[in-house]
Design an enzyme around this catalytic site. Sequence first.
Site, PDB file in Angstrom:
ATOM      1  N   ASP A  18      49.017  38.049  38.674  1.00 35.82           N
ATOM      2  CA  ASP A  18      47.551  38.104  38.742  1.00 35.82           C
ATOM      3  C   ASP A  18      47.074  38.334  40.175  1.00 35.82           C
ATOM      4  O   ASP A  18      47.732  37.913  41.127  1.00 35.82           O
ATOM      5  CB  ASP A  18      46.974  36.791  38.184  1.00 35.82           C
ATOM      6  CG  ASP A  18      45.524  36.921  37.775  1.00 35.82           C
ATOM      7  OD1 ASP A  18      45.003  38.051  37.757  1.00 35.82           O
ATOM      8  OD2 ASP A  18      44.902  35.889  37.481  1.00 35.82           O
ATOM      9  N   ASN A  66      43.103  42.082  27.799  1.00 38.89           N
ATOM     10  CA  ASN A  66      42.875  43.105  28.828  1.00 38.89           C
ATOM     11  C   ASN A  66      42.361  44.431  28.255  1.00 38.89           C
ATOM     12  O   ASN A  66      41.811  45.256  28.988  1.00 38.89           O
ATOM     13  CB  ASN A  66      44.139  43.366  29.658  1.00 38.89           C
ATOM     14  CG  ASN A  66      44.539  42.227  30.579  1.00 38.89           C
ATOM     15  OD1 ASN A  66      45.722  42.024  30.865  1.00 38.89           O
ATOM     16  ND2 ASN A  66      43.569  41.463  31.079  1.00 38.89           N
TER      17      ASN A  66
END
Length: 248
Positions: A18, A66
């Site tokens: 991330d 996502n």
Amino acid sequence: MSYIDTEKLPRHIAIIMDGNGRWAKKNALRRIAGHKKGADAVRRTVRTCRELGIPYLTLFAFSVENWLRPKDEVSALTSLLEDYLRSELREMNENNIRLTAIGDLSALPERIRNLLEETMEKTSGNDGMVLCLSLSYGSRDEIVHAARRLAEDASGGKIRGEDITRDTFARYLYTADIPDPDLLIRTSGEYRLSNFLLWQMAYTELYFTDVLWPDFSKDDLLAAIADYQKRERRFGMTSEQIHGEGDV
Ligand code: IPE
Ligand code: IPE
Ligand code: MG
């Protein structure tokens, strides 16, 4: 550099990669440039894990959530995946790495899915390390999918309700052939699991670092492993039981 005990390596490392977007912002670049740099960090991390002799590495590359990102970012991520698969096949074979994937692969564009399947097939004989990419992955979806298949097998008479154990249930997950992670690393200073391997991480050691994924270095990985090696995994038991010292 952190000292690592090569006798006590985690068997399976999972990583929530991330911080690509924030890395880009910090460097006054577009988010996509952050993802590109992130792909270099993937190459670096795979190489280091292979050198260390880690048997399983699972990378959270794209979550089912996502898909909700802006269209151009999603298509940039899929083309980066395509580039990665094309450029790494040779290295995977040279380094004896087998590629596998977990997630709802049917949601991927057909071209990418075919390339992914081809790469998995071409590396299927390798036994030095398993590299597992989590693509269009969501843990709750995985569990529901498993329950659905189990229900089908039960109504088809293949399995009886009373024969469903934790182990049989786990065989219906995408990770059926992969042991549970020993160590989870999440970069970028976020302290959450974001729907990643919820079932499998019941007893995983969690490690969080503020480093943004594109900056994640070999030293950062070694620091995470060194930290893991200091932990005592008790699995609900007492420290004395783990060390075999009897009652105190
Ligand atoms: C991780 O970086 C990559 C993916 C989720 C695909 P992000 O893109 O989430 O980066 P941040 O969290 O916005 O910084
Ligand atoms: C998790 O990161 C997914 C991947 C690393 C692929 P996100 O950036 O999508 O997670 P949230 O939205 O911050 O929880
Ligand atoms: Mg993020």
